[in-house]
Design a protein around this motif. Structure first.
Motif, PDB file in Angstrom:
ATOM      1  N   MET A 231       0.820  -1.183   0.000  1.00 47.93           N
ATOM      2  CA  MET A 231       0.000   0.000   0.000  1.00 47.93           C
ATOM      3  C   MET A 231       0.870   1.255   0.000  1.00 47.93           C
ATOM      4  O   MET A 231       0.532   2.236  -0.624  1.00 47.93           O
TER       5      MET A 231
ATOM      6  N   GLY B  85       1.685   2.613  -3.466  1.00 47.99           N
ATOM      7  CA  GLY B  85       0.609   3.383  -4.102  1.00 47.99           C
ATOM      8  C   GLY B  85       0.593   4.826  -3.622  1.00 47.99           C
ATOM      9  O   GLY B  85       0.432   5.759  -4.415  1.00 47.99           O
TER      10      GLY B  85
ATOM     11  N   CYS C  36      -2.760   0.161  -6.818  1.00 46.88           N
ATOM     12  CA  CYS C  36      -3.831   0.129  -5.814  1.00 46.88           C
ATOM     13  C   CYS C  36      -4.940  -0.832  -6.221  1.00 46.88           C
ATOM     14  O   CYS C  36      -5.455  -1.577  -5.383  1.00 46.88           O
TER      15      CYS C  36
ATOM     16  N   HIS D   6      -6.946  -1.842  -2.967  1.00 42.97           N
ATOM     17  CA  HIS D   6      -7.092  -0.606  -2.184  1.00 42.97           C
ATOM     18  C   HIS D   6      -7.919   0.376  -3.009  1.00 42.97           C
ATOM     19  O   HIS D   6      -7.387   1.195  -3.755  1.00 42.97           O
TER      20      HIS D   6
END
Length: 96
Positions: free
Chosen positions: A1, A4, A34, A39
């Protein structure tokens, strides 16, 4: 994450500096990353940035496409950032 977020930040920095090709590339890579890890909010943020970079480069129709994708995700998540993207689309429609 974290990757991103870093790519999205790079896109924002390039956009502010006027490096539009680099901004488009960073935002595109961020949105793909992502999306790949699921996400959705991060994907929507980067798609919004991609729309901004494309609009700045004069590619209004592609900007609209990415803003619509961003808005759909934000609305699905009931995310407050949906209003920002909605305002981009409204302003775009007013220009036409």
């Amino acid at each position: 994450m974290r990757r991103g977020y870093t790519l999205t930040w790079h896109g924002s920095a390039h956009l502010r500096a006027g490096h539009l090709n680099e901004a488009v590339s960073a935002y595109r890579e961020a949105s793909e990353h992502c999306r790949g890890i699921g996400h959705r909010a991060g994907e929507a943020v980067s798609l919004n940035g991609l729309g901004c970079a494309l609009q700045a480069s004069g590619d209004v129709e592609r900007a609209r496409e990415f803003w619509q994708r961003s808005l759909a995700i934000f609305e699905d998540l009931a995310h407050p950032e949906a209003e920002t993207v909605r305002s981009h689309l409204t302003a775009l429609d007013a220009e036409i």
